[in-house]
Design an enzyme around this catalytic site. Structure first.
Site, PDB file in Angstrom:
ATOM      1  N   SER A 100       0.815  -1.211   0.000  1.00  0.00           N
ATOM      2  CA  SER A 100       0.000   0.000   0.000  1.00  0.00           C
ATOM      3  C   SER A 100       0.849   1.262   0.000  1.00  0.00           C
ATOM      4  O   SER A 100       0.300   2.368   0.002  1.00  0.00           O
ATOM      5  CB  SER A 100      -0.928   0.008   1.221  1.00  0.00           C
ATOM      6  OG  SER A 100      -0.178  -0.149   2.415  1.00  0.00           O
ATOM      7  N   HIS A 157      -2.634  -2.989  -5.600  1.00  0.00           N
ATOM      8  CA  HIS A 157      -3.065  -2.675  -4.246  1.00  0.00           C
ATOM      9  C   HIS A 157      -4.577  -2.794  -4.113  1.00  0.00           C
ATOM     10  O   HIS A 157      -5.324  -1.957  -4.619  1.00  0.00           O
ATOM     11  CB  HIS A 157      -2.605  -1.253  -3.888  1.00  0.00           C
ATOM     12  CG  HIS A 157      -3.040  -0.795  -2.534  1.00  0.00           C
ATOM     13  ND1 HIS A 157      -3.267   0.533  -2.226  1.00  0.00           N
ATOM     14  CD2 HIS A 157      -3.294  -1.483  -1.392  1.00  0.00           C
ATOM     15  CE1 HIS A 157      -3.638   0.636  -0.977  1.00  0.00           C
ATOM     16  NE2 HIS A 157      -3.671  -0.576  -0.444  1.00  0.00           N
ATOM     17  N   GLU A 176      -5.719  -0.387  -6.982  1.00  0.00           N
ATOM     18  CA  GLU A 176      -4.771   0.641  -7.397  1.00  0.00           C
ATOM     19  C   GLU A 176      -3.562  -0.052  -8.032  1.00  0.00           C
ATOM     20  O   GLU A 176      -2.853  -0.794  -7.365  1.00  0.00           O
ATOM     21  CB  GLU A 176      -4.363   1.436  -6.156  1.00  0.00           C
ATOM     22  CG  GLU A 176      -3.530   2.653  -6.385  1.00  0.00           C
ATOM     23  CD  GLU A 176      -3.307   3.418  -5.085  1.00  0.00           C
ATOM     24  OE1 GLU A 176      -3.292   4.656  -5.127  1.00  0.00           O
ATOM     25  OE2 GLU A 176      -3.150   2.777  -4.020  1.00  0.00           O
ATOM     26  N   ASN A 216      -3.294   6.142  -0.277  1.00  0.00           N
ATOM     27  CA  ASN A 216      -2.687   6.329   1.040  1.00  0.00           C
ATOM     28  C   ASN A 216      -1.920   7.638   1.159  1.00  0.00           C
ATOM     29  O   ASN A 216      -1.694   8.118   2.273  1.00  0.00           O
ATOM     30  CB  ASN A 216      -1.792   5.137   1.379  1.00  0.00           C
ATOM     31  CG  ASN A 216      -2.617   3.942   1.819  1.00  0.00           C
ATOM     32  OD1 ASN A 216      -3.760   4.087   2.236  1.00  0.00           O
ATOM     33  ND2 ASN A 216      -2.050   2.746   1.741  1.00  0.00           N
TER      34      ASN A 216
END
Length: 255
Positions: free
Chosen positions: A88, A109, A121, A159
């Site tokens: 991540s 991800h 992702e 993130n």
């Protein structure tokens, strides 16, 4: 009331049809689920993956561990196999450099929890091949996921935005701006988030969250990504969230 119900359009007859439809749907779903489970094989040996076409690594957010696993898989897998990481925040380019196949390494991800969250992702490293990207994107879409693409920067897209927001919630808690309940309720009802930031941190795992903040802080070099001291204390205390039964909130049992 009985006669009125009998005159209602689509009364008992349609109820029976609906019930049969629901049973048929249930058994169809169960058959599909059973067939899916039957195709799943488990193993504790990396050597059992020698013939697979794609490996999706999902170990904890630890760069050294991921590099070691990628290095071992690189020696086992067939030359054209793709190595995807569910990281991540960690650099795909650095993970790829631990292998002899950097063109076939990519980030994939999945949002947590993957069965519920629609997003994947995809992150290309510096050397990721176009065909590898297209293959992994197609695979994610076969999983009925919505795909976004990120450049290989710390935290990627999701993130990079999400983790500092959660970290700020810890600073608000540390400074006594609000209680955990008020902070989470405020963010849920004030910004229409399905889960408050502190509860989400507990779900993610505070140790994992801290690792991501360290990656952002070290990779981007900006003090705004400095992990909150309270977060560090929670991790030092072993209060890691849902999985240990205690984080910001307390839970009846550990996951």
């Amino acid at each position: 009331m009985g006669s009125a119900a009998g005159r209602h359009p689509g009364g008992c007859g349609s109820t029976g049809a609906a019930t049969r439809h629901e049973k048929h749907h249930f058994f169809s779903f169960k058959e599909e689920a059973d067939a899916t489970v039957a195709r799943v094989r488990t193993t504790t040996s990396l050597s059992d993956m020698r013939d697979v076409n794609v490996v999706i690594e999902c170990v904890s957010e630890n760069e050294a561990l991921k590099k070691r696993i990628f290095g071992e898989l690189d020696e086992i897998l067939q030359p054209k196999a793709i190595l995807a990481s569910n990281t991540s925040s960690i650099s795909i380019t650095r993970l790829a450099a631990a292998t002899q196949r950097p063109k076939q390494v990519i980030g994939m991800h999945f949002m947590n929890p993957p069965p519920i969250m629609k997003l994947v992702e995809i992150v290309r490293g510096m050397a990721t091949d176009d065909n590898v990207f297209a293959t992994v994107k197609c695979l994610a879409e076969r999983f009925n996921k919505v795909v976004i693409c990120s450049r290989d920067y710390p935290g990627f897209i999701v993130n990079r935005v999400l983790m500092p927001m959660i970290n700020e919630a810890f600073f608000a808690l540390l400074e006594g701006v609000g209680t955990p309940q008020d902070i989470d309720t405020g963010m849920k009802l004030g910004t229409n988030q399905p889960m408050g930031p502190l509860a989400l941190a507990d779900l993610i795992g505070l140790d994992t969250f801290l690792s991501i903040m360290h990656t952002l802080h070290e990779g981007l070099g900006d003090s705004k990504y400095r992990p909150c001291p309270l977060l560090i204390q929670y991790v030092d205390a072993g209060w890691l969230g849902c999985k240990t039964g205690r984080g910001v909130f307390q839970y009846n049992s550990a996951l």
